[in-house]
Design a protein around this motif. Structure first.
Motif, PDB file in Angstrom:
ATOM      1  N   GLU A   1       0.881  -1.163   0.000  1.00  0.00           N
ATOM      2  CA  GLU A   1       0.000   0.000   0.000  1.00  0.00           C
ATOM      3  C   GLU A   1       0.918   1.213   0.000  1.00  0.00           C
ATOM      4  N   THR A   2       0.553   2.197  -0.794  1.00  0.00           N
ATOM      5  CA  THR A   2       1.436   3.339  -0.991  1.00  0.00           C
ATOM      6  C   THR A   2       0.675   4.649  -0.870  1.00  0.00           C
ATOM      7  N   GLY A   3       1.431   5.724  -0.864  1.00  0.00           N
ATOM      8  CA  GLY A   3       0.843   7.052  -0.809  1.00  0.00           C
ATOM      9  C   GLY A   3       0.483   7.597  -2.178  1.00  0.00           C
ATOM     10  N   GLY A   4       0.611   6.786  -3.214  1.00  0.00           N
ATOM     11  CA  GLY A   4       0.286   7.215  -4.576  1.00  0.00           C
ATOM     12  C   GLY A   4       0.780   6.210  -5.590  1.00  0.00           C
ATOM     13  N   LEU A   5       0.655   6.577  -6.855  1.00  0.00           N
ATOM     14  CA  LEU A   5       1.001   5.652  -7.929  1.00  0.00           C
ATOM     15  C   LEU A   5       2.448   5.757  -8.393  1.00  0.00           C
ATOM     16  N   LYS A   6       3.169   6.721  -7.913  1.00  0.00           N
ATOM     17  CA  LYS A   6       4.566   6.895  -8.311  1.00  0.00           C
ATOM     18  C   LYS A   6       5.484   6.570  -7.140  1.00  0.00           C
ATOM     19  N   THR A   7       6.686   6.048  -7.445  1.00  0.00           N
ATOM     20  CA  THR A   7       7.598   5.661  -6.373  1.00  0.00           C
ATOM     21  C   THR A   7       8.158   6.857  -5.612  1.00  0.00           C
ATOM     22  N   LYS A   8       7.832   8.045  -6.014  1.00  0.00           N
ATOM     23  CA  LYS A   8       8.249   9.227  -5.248  1.00  0.00           C
ATOM     24  C   LYS A   8       7.292   9.497  -4.085  1.00  0.00           C
ATOM     25  N   THR A   9       6.204   8.718  -4.002  1.00  0.00           N
ATOM     26  CA  THR A   9       5.317   8.806  -2.847  1.00  0.00           C
ATOM     27  C   THR A   9       5.755   7.750  -1.829  1.00  0.00           C
TER      28      THR A   9
ATOM     29  N   PRO B   1       8.059   7.153   6.907  1.00  0.00           N
ATOM     30  CA  PRO B   1       9.345   7.693   6.456  1.00  0.00           C
ATOM     31  C   PRO B   1      10.276   7.945   7.635  1.00  0.00           C
ATOM     32  N   ASN B   2      11.563   7.782   7.401  1.00  0.00           N
ATOM     33  CA  ASN B   2      12.551   8.012   8.464  1.00  0.00           C
ATOM     34  C   ASN B   2      12.451   9.417   9.041  1.00  0.00           C
ATOM     35  N   ASN B   3      12.167  10.390   8.184  1.00  0.00           N
ATOM     36  CA  ASN B   3      12.077  11.779   8.659  1.00  0.00           C
ATOM     37  C   ASN B   3      10.680  12.149   9.144  1.00  0.00           C
ATOM     38  N   GLY B   4       9.734  11.208   9.079  1.00  0.00           N
ATOM     39  CA  GLY B   4       8.374  11.448   9.552  1.00  0.00           C
ATOM     40  C   GLY B   4       7.487  12.220   8.594  1.00  0.00           C
ATOM     41  N   VAL B   5       8.009  12.590   7.425  1.00  0.00           N
ATOM     42  CA  VAL B   5       7.248  13.386   6.469  1.00  0.00           C
ATOM     43  C   VAL B   5       6.753  12.470   5.344  1.00  0.00           C
ATOM     44  N   TYR B   6       5.450  12.239   5.323  1.00  0.00           N
ATOM     45  CA  TYR B   6       4.859  11.383   4.301  1.00  0.00           C
ATOM     46  C   TYR B   6       4.696  12.153   2.999  1.00  0.00           C
ATOM     47  N   LYS B   7       4.957  11.458   1.890  1.00  0.00           N
ATOM     48  CA  LYS B   7       4.678  11.997   0.557  1.00  0.00           C
ATOM     49  C   LYS B   7       3.488  11.216   0.032  1.00  0.00           C
ATOM     50  N   ILE B   8       2.348  11.894  -0.061  1.00  0.00           N
ATOM     51  CA  ILE B   8       1.123  11.193  -0.430  1.00  0.00           C
ATOM     52  C   ILE B   8       0.317  11.973  -1.459  1.00  0.00           C
ATOM     53  N   ASP B   9      -0.541  11.228  -2.121  1.00  0.00           N
ATOM     54  CA  ASP B   9      -1.569  11.762  -2.993  1.00  0.00           C
ATOM     55  C   ASP B   9      -2.878  11.460  -2.267  1.00  0.00           C
TER      56      ASP B   9
ATOM     57  N   PHE C   1       8.066  -0.531  -6.059  1.00  0.00           N
ATOM     58  CA  PHE C   1       8.170   0.065  -4.726  1.00  0.00           C
ATOM     59  C   PHE C   1       9.128  -0.728  -3.842  1.00  0.00           C
ATOM     60  N   ALA C   2       9.092  -2.054  -3.931  1.00  0.00           N
ATOM     61  CA  ALA C   2       9.987  -2.879  -3.118  1.00  0.00           C
ATOM     62  C   ALA C   2      11.444  -2.619  -3.480  1.00  0.00           C
ATOM     63  N   GLU C   3      11.729  -2.511  -4.776  1.00  0.00           N
ATOM     64  CA  GLU C   3      13.105  -2.222  -5.202  1.00  0.00           C
ATOM     65  C   GLU C   3      13.537  -0.824  -4.768  1.00  0.00           C
ATOM     66  N   GLU C   4      12.641   0.120  -4.866  1.00  0.00           N
ATOM     67  CA  GLU C   4      12.963   1.511  -4.520  1.00  0.00           C
ATOM     68  C   GLU C   4      13.158   1.695  -3.018  1.00  0.00           C
ATOM     69  N   TYR C   5      12.288   1.067  -2.213  1.00  0.00           N
ATOM     70  CA  TYR C   5      12.280   1.348  -0.781  1.00  0.00           C
ATOM     71  C   TYR C   5      12.874   0.240   0.100  1.00  0.00           C
ATOM     72  N   LEU C   6      12.661  -1.021  -0.261  1.00  0.00           N
ATOM     73  CA  LEU C   6      13.042  -2.097   0.648  1.00  0.00           C
ATOM     74  C   LEU C   6      14.413  -2.690   0.376  1.00  0.00           C
ATOM     75  N   MET C   7      14.706  -2.973  -0.899  1.00  0.00           N
ATOM     76  CA  MET C   7      15.959  -3.660  -1.234  1.00  0.00           C
ATOM     77  C   MET C   7      16.454  -3.189  -2.595  1.00  0.00           C
ATOM     78  N   ALA C   8      17.481  -2.390  -2.593  1.00  0.00           N
ATOM     79  CA  ALA C   8      18.052  -1.938  -3.867  1.00  0.00           C
ATOM     80  C   ALA C   8      18.587  -3.127  -4.666  1.00  0.00           C
ATOM     81  N   ASP C   9      18.991  -4.181  -3.982  1.00  0.00           N
ATOM     82  CA  ASP C   9      19.504  -5.381  -4.657  1.00  0.00           C
ATOM     83  C   ASP C   9      18.435  -6.482  -4.758  1.00  0.00           C
ATOM     84  N   TRP C  10      17.195  -6.083  -4.896  1.00  0.00           N
ATOM     85  CA  TRP C  10      16.043  -6.984  -5.028  1.00  0.00           C
ATOM     86  C   TRP C  10      16.338  -8.116  -6.010  1.00  0.00           C
TER      87      TRP C  10
END
Length: 164
Positions: free
Chosen positions: A10-18, A46-54, A109-118
């Motif tokens: 589940e994400t804050g939007g359709l782009k990996t920048k969310t 987010p680590n900084n506590g600032v959510y990026k959402i749509d 999203f998993a590659e972007e956020y969880l594991m760069a070496d997915w």
């Protein structure tokens, strides 16, 4: 033995920048037997506590961001715990096959956020249940009016279809 990671995000939007808000899944074999009692179930902030959402995305996934934030773990902690889970699950050189409904989105999203070496742990090939269901409908093996869309409400696709 073939292993499948059946998962969803589940994400804050359709782009990996969310923001990635949650990931959950199970590891199964080719007979759909669960291979471990250790399931993936992370609420993420987010680590900084600032959510990026749509805002539209939150209407679709129905996540109350205030309640979510109270139980969510920082992304850095989830990254570590997810990597530990994956390393416990990879007990052979055979990579895990991702499975999900519209799974390309989840993999991105998993590659972007969880594991760069997915790609080191998961197969490039994957099984998209939305595509499989659409094929089965087109072939006449599933009823044409069967709703197999995550968006049967019509938000992402027409109700009663396998489009996502």
């Amino acid at each position: 033995m073939t292993k499948y990671f059946v998962f969803d995000t589940e994400t804050g939007g359709l782009k990996t920048k969310t923001s990635l808000l949650s990931v959950y899944g199970i590891l199964v074999d080719s007979n759909f037997n669960e291979l471990t009692d250790d399931r993936v179930d992370f609420k993420i902030k987010p680590n900084n506590g600032v959510y990026k959402i749509d805002i539209a995305a939150l209407k679709v996934n129905a996540i109350d961001l205030l309640k979510h934030d109270q139980v969510a773990k920082p992304l850095a902690q989830v990254q570590t715990e997810f990597r530990d889970w994956v390393c416990r699950c990879v007990w052979s050189k055979e990579k895990i096959i991702p499975v999900g409904h519209g799974v390309d989105f989840d993999i991105n999203f998993a590659e972007e956020y969880l594991m760069a070496d997915w790609q080191s742990y998961f197969e490039r090939r994957h099984i998209d249940t939305a595509s499989v269901a659409l094929f089965l409908q087109q072939a006449g093996w599933l009823p044409k009016d069967l709703s197999c869309s995550l968006a049967s409400s019509g938000v992402f696709g027409a109700a009663g279809s396998c489009n996502t």
